[in-house]
Design an enzyme around this catalytic site. Structure first.
Site, PDB file in Angstrom:
ATOM      1  N   THR A 144      11.784  -3.409  18.912  1.00  0.00           N
ATOM      2  CA  THR A 144      11.841  -3.732  17.485  1.00  0.00           C
ATOM      3  C   THR A 144      10.477  -3.507  16.832  1.00  0.00           C
ATOM      4  O   THR A 144       9.435  -3.668  17.474  1.00  0.00           O
ATOM      5  CB  THR A 144      12.309  -5.190  17.262  1.00  0.00           C
ATOM      6  OG1 THR A 144      11.793  -5.663  16.010  1.00  0.00           O
ATOM      7  CG2 THR A 144      11.805  -6.128  18.332  1.00  0.00           C
ATOM      8  N   SER A 179       8.166 -14.317  17.057  1.00  0.00           N
ATOM      9  CA  SER A 179       9.169 -15.286  17.551  1.00  0.00           C
ATOM     10  C   SER A 179       9.298 -15.085  19.057  1.00  0.00           C
ATOM     11  O   SER A 179       8.864 -14.062  19.597  1.00  0.00           O
ATOM     12  CB  SER A 179      10.536 -15.058  16.895  1.00  0.00           C
ATOM     13  OG  SER A 179      11.135 -13.885  17.434  1.00  0.00           O
ATOM     14  N   TYR A 181      11.964 -14.379  20.535  1.00  0.00           N
ATOM     15  CA  TYR A 181      12.775 -13.153  20.679  1.00  0.00           C
ATOM     16  C   TYR A 181      11.877 -11.918  20.639  1.00  0.00           C
ATOM     17  O   TYR A 181      11.938 -11.055  21.526  1.00  0.00           O
ATOM     18  CB  TYR A 181      13.836 -13.067  19.574  1.00  0.00           C
ATOM     19  CG  TYR A 181      14.232 -11.654  19.258  1.00  0.00           C
ATOM     20  CD1 TYR A 181      14.969 -10.908  20.168  1.00  0.00           C
ATOM     21  CD2 TYR A 181      13.839 -11.045  18.062  1.00  0.00           C
ATOM     22  CE1 TYR A 181      15.305  -9.576  19.901  1.00  0.00           C
ATOM     23  CE2 TYR A 181      14.174  -9.729  17.789  1.00  0.00           C
ATOM     24  CZ  TYR A 181      14.900  -9.002  18.709  1.00  0.00           C
ATOM     25  OH  TYR A 181      15.221  -7.694  18.446  1.00  0.00           O
ATOM     26  N   HIS A 182      11.040 -11.825  19.604  1.00  0.00           N
ATOM     27  CA  HIS A 182      10.190 -10.636  19.493  1.00  0.00           C
ATOM     28  C   HIS A 182       9.241 -10.532  20.693  1.00  0.00           C
ATOM     29  O   HIS A 182       8.937  -9.441  21.170  1.00  0.00           O
ATOM     30  CB  HIS A 182       9.404 -10.656  18.177  1.00  0.00           C
ATOM     31  CG  HIS A 182      10.266 -10.436  16.965  1.00  0.00           C
ATOM     32  ND1 HIS A 182      10.692 -11.463  16.150  1.00  0.00           N
ATOM     33  CD2 HIS A 182      10.811  -9.312  16.452  1.00  0.00           C
ATOM     34  CE1 HIS A 182      11.452 -10.962  15.179  1.00  0.00           C
ATOM     35  NE2 HIS A 182      11.540  -9.668  15.344  1.00  0.00           N
ATOM     36  N   LYS A 185      10.743  -8.773  23.616  1.00  0.00           N
ATOM     37  CA  LYS A 185      10.716  -7.309  23.488  1.00  0.00           C
ATOM     38  C   LYS A 185       9.356  -6.748  23.904  1.00  0.00           C
ATOM     39  O   LYS A 185       9.260  -5.663  24.480  1.00  0.00           O
ATOM     40  CB  LYS A 185      11.010  -6.899  22.042  1.00  0.00           C
ATOM     41  CG  LYS A 185      12.399  -7.254  21.565  1.00  0.00           C
ATOM     42  CD  LYS A 185      13.422  -6.327  22.184  1.00  0.00           C
ATOM     43  CE  LYS A 185      14.786  -6.497  21.567  1.00  0.00           C
ATOM     44  NZ  LYS A 185      15.808  -5.678  22.234  1.00  0.00           N
TER      45      LYS A 185
HETATM   46  P1  NAD Z   1      24.373  -7.652  19.032  1.00  0.00           P
HETATM   47  O1  NAD Z   1      24.104  -9.057  19.432  1.00  0.00           O
HETATM   48  O2  NAD Z   1      25.411  -7.382  17.996  1.00  0.00           O
HETATM   49  O3  NAD Z   1      24.755  -6.805  20.334  1.00  0.00           O
HETATM   50  C1  NAD Z   1      24.165  -7.015  21.596  1.00  0.00           C
HETATM   51  C2  NAD Z   1      25.270  -6.911  22.638  1.00  0.00           C
HETATM   52  O4  NAD Z   1      24.694  -7.093  23.943  1.00  0.00           O
HETATM   53  C3  NAD Z   1      26.325  -7.999  22.471  1.00  0.00           C
HETATM   54  O5  NAD Z   1      27.619  -7.408  22.429  1.00  0.00           O
HETATM   55  C4  NAD Z   1      26.138  -8.905  23.679  1.00  0.00           C
HETATM   56  O6  NAD Z   1      27.358  -9.460  24.129  1.00  0.00           O
HETATM   57  C5  NAD Z   1      25.517  -7.962  24.700  1.00  0.00           C
HETATM   58  N1  NAD Z   1      24.628  -8.617  25.685  1.00  0.00           N
HETATM   59  C6  NAD Z   1      23.591  -9.453  25.448  1.00  0.00           C
HETATM   60  N2  NAD Z   1      23.022  -9.840  26.605  1.00  0.00           N
HETATM   61  C7  NAD Z   1      23.706  -9.217  27.600  1.00  0.00           C
HETATM   62  C8  NAD Z   1      23.589  -9.199  29.019  1.00  0.00           C
HETATM   63  N3  NAD Z   1      22.662  -9.928  29.653  1.00  0.00           N
HETATM   64  N4  NAD Z   1      24.453  -8.435  29.739  1.00  0.00           N
HETATM   65  C9  NAD Z   1      25.415  -7.708  29.116  1.00  0.00           C
HETATM   66  N5  NAD Z   1      25.571  -7.689  27.775  1.00  0.00           N
HETATM   67  C10 NAD Z   1      24.724  -8.437  27.029  1.00  0.00           C
HETATM   68  O7  NAD Z   1      22.968  -7.030  18.621  1.00  0.00           O
HETATM   69  P2  NAD Z   1      22.661  -5.677  17.799  1.00  0.00           P
HETATM   70  O8  NAD Z   1      22.357  -6.042  16.414  1.00  0.00           O
HETATM   71  O9  NAD Z   1      23.694  -4.664  18.092  1.00  0.00           O
HETATM   72  O10 NAD Z   1      21.305  -5.237  18.485  1.00  0.00           O
HETATM   73  C11 NAD Z   1      21.308  -4.355  19.609  1.00  0.00           C
HETATM   74  C12 NAD Z   1      19.885  -4.131  20.092  1.00  0.00           C
HETATM   75  O11 NAD Z   1      19.104  -3.555  19.054  1.00  0.00           O
HETATM   76  C13 NAD Z   1      19.177  -5.422  20.506  1.00  0.00           C
HETATM   77  O12 NAD Z   1      18.405  -5.189  21.664  1.00  0.00           O
HETATM   78  C14 NAD Z   1      18.286  -5.718  19.328  1.00  0.00           C
HETATM   79  O13 NAD Z   1      17.153  -6.431  19.707  1.00  0.00           O
HETATM   80  C15 NAD Z   1      17.952  -4.338  18.815  1.00  0.00           C
HETATM   81  N6  NAD Z   1      17.635  -4.367  17.373  1.00  0.00           N
HETATM   82  C16 NAD Z   1      18.602  -4.707  16.461  1.00  0.00           C
HETATM   83  C17 NAD Z   1      18.279  -4.736  15.113  1.00  0.00           C
HETATM   84  C18 NAD Z   1      19.292  -5.099  14.044  1.00  0.00           C
HETATM   85  O14 NAD Z   1      18.939  -5.105  12.850  1.00  0.00           O
HETATM   86  N7  NAD Z   1      20.535  -5.403  14.406  1.00  0.00           N
HETATM   87  C19 NAD Z   1      16.974  -4.416  14.701  1.00  0.00           C
HETATM   88  C20 NAD Z   1      16.033  -4.066  15.647  1.00  0.00           C
HETATM   89  C21 NAD Z   1      16.374  -4.034  16.997  1.00  0.00           C
END
Ligand code: NAD
Length: 382
Positions: A144, A179, A181-182, A185
């Site tokens: 991120t 955070s 979370y961050h 990453k």
């Molecule tokens: P999301 O929560 O909708 O999807 C993540 C998926 O991963 C979920 O379906 C969850 O069930 C699955 N998951 C989590 N932990 C798991 C594990 N240990 N084993 C198997 N499955 C697991 O999130 P998103 O918004 O689709 O984000 C996806 C990725 O992109 C993340 O890594 C997030 O940090 C990154 N990201 C997202 C955004 C955003 O704006 N949505 C921005 C920057 C980075």
């Protein structure tokens, strides 16, 4: 290419799996459905009704003739992960499967520990799985832009040239995440850097900005293929959250002064960026970093944009400046590089009124599903 999309039931992962499948790649999804369980934990929901993963992939096969194999399991169960990697023999492993909400990671000790264990150990398992079973596989890992924080100098793509006491080096760009979370990453990025160096793994870290929108050409093909859309104070991100708030006549919840500036991108560009990374793999032993966003906006600017479009649609909304639940600078310098994906062919879908209007129209169809108590922020950093 044979591609595993881990986290393929989530907001970014589902449309990516469909897009890669449509483009002729052989796709398999790993997901343990924990995001759906978090909805239950938080008494929340996706604004859009979402079908089960089995229903989604069956509908995709019915409409396109293309199979997406699914594996319901946790990256933290290493035996499961090894088995899937052995069966799938992926050329690329796209890793979305992490707990991705900053507020969720700040709820309490348990949620902070869960976030870091789930994310850091899960990613470490992926690295070991690649080393052990598919050493040539390209790891495409979602990081991120929040890893960098808001330094008072321009943000580079992963690395910065430093001159210090008469000597020069190119070093990892300093990370100042905001955070737990961050921070997870940042820990992932360090583990991947190290694994590339010692084992010769090839990896691309995509430091993604905030993603907005929900539809791609593929998710629009049938209601069963609809993507999830989060709006609550824990998982809802700026812009999508504002658009949903405007649809239900809620004030747009800007935290503090609203000068917080971040990188943003459309979900349609997320899926394309993953394709670009997959089709242009990192070299063996290379830890490559791309900043995956297309435009920068302050939170206050976004609220103004949404307010204007909503008004044109007959929806009157106010902007509320709430006490900021986060600890962050509310006015700061922000300028970040983002040329590497464009150099490889990304043609951004930029944000304009028409884009906001289209998301708003989709949101209006489902506005009765909003659980209003979930809209305000509940989690404080302090
Ligand atoms: P999301 O929560 O909708 O999807 C993540 C998926 O991963 C979920 O379906 C969850 O069930 C699955 N998951 C989590 N932990 C798991 C594990 N240990 N084993 C198997 N499955 C697991 O999130 P998103 O918004 O689709 O984000 C996806 C990725 O992109 C993340 O890594 C997030 O940090 C990154 N990201 C997202 C955004 C955003 O704006 N949505 C921005 C920057 C980075």
């Amino acid at each position: 290419m044979r591609i595993i999309v881990a986290g393929g039931d989530g907001f970014c992962g589902w449309p990516t799996a469909l897009y890669l499948s449509k483009r002729g790649h052989d796709v398999a999804i790993i997901d343990n459905m924990i995001r759906r369980e978090m909805d239950n934990e938080l008494h929340s929901n996706s604004l859009t009704p979402i079908a089960s993963l089995d229903e989604r992939t069956a509908k995709w096969e019915e409409l396109t003739g293309k199979e997406i194999r699914t594996y319901n399991g946790d990256l933290n169960h290493y035996d499961f992960l090894r088995q899937v990697m052995k069966m799938e023999q992926p050329d690329a492993f796209v890793h979305f499967a992490e707990q991705r909400s900053a507020p969720y990671s700040m709820i309490d000790r348990e949620h902070a520990v869960f976030t870091q264990t789930n994310n850091v150990a899960g990613n470490l398992n992926v690295l070991y799985g690649i080393k052990e079973i598919v050493p040539d596989c390209h790891l495409i890992k979602l990081g991120t832009m929040g890893e960098y924080g808001t330094p008072n100098i321009p943000i580079e793509e992963g690395y910065i040239e430093i001159e210090h006491k008469g000597r020069k080096d190119v070093l990892p760009y300093p990370k100042q995440p905001g955070s737990f979370y961050h921070l997870s990453k940042v820990h992932d990025s360090h583990n991947i850097t190290f694994a590339c160096k010692i084992w010769g793994i090839r990896a691309t870290d995509l430091n993604q900005g905030v993603v907005y929108g929900l539809d791609t050409d593929e998710t629009k093909m049938d209601p069963v293929l609809a993507n999830r859309l989060d709006y609550d104070g824990v998982f809802g991100t700026a812009l999508n959250r504002f658009i949903i708030q405007s649809a239900i006549g809620h004030d747009l919840t800007v935290y503090g002064k609203g000068g917080q500036t971040r990188g943003f991108l459309n979900i349609q560009d997320t899926v394309r960026c993953i394709e670009i990374a997959a089709e242009n793999p990192a070299d063996k032993g290379e830890f490559r970093v791309f900043n995956q966003f297309t435009e920068e906006f302050s939170v206050g600017e976004l609220a103004e944009k949404v307010k204007k479009v909503a008004l044109e649609e007959g929806l009157e909304t106010d902007i509320a400046h709430l006490d900021n639940p986060r600890v962050e600078l509310e006015e700061h310098f922000f300028k970040a590089e983002n040329t590497k994906l464009r150099d490889l062919g990304l043609e951004p879908h930029l944000l304009d009124d028409a884009v906001i209007r289209e998301i708003l129209h989709t949101v209006m169809q489902h506005k009765d599903r909003v659980i209003k108590e979930n809209v305000m922020p509940q989690v404080s950093w302090t």
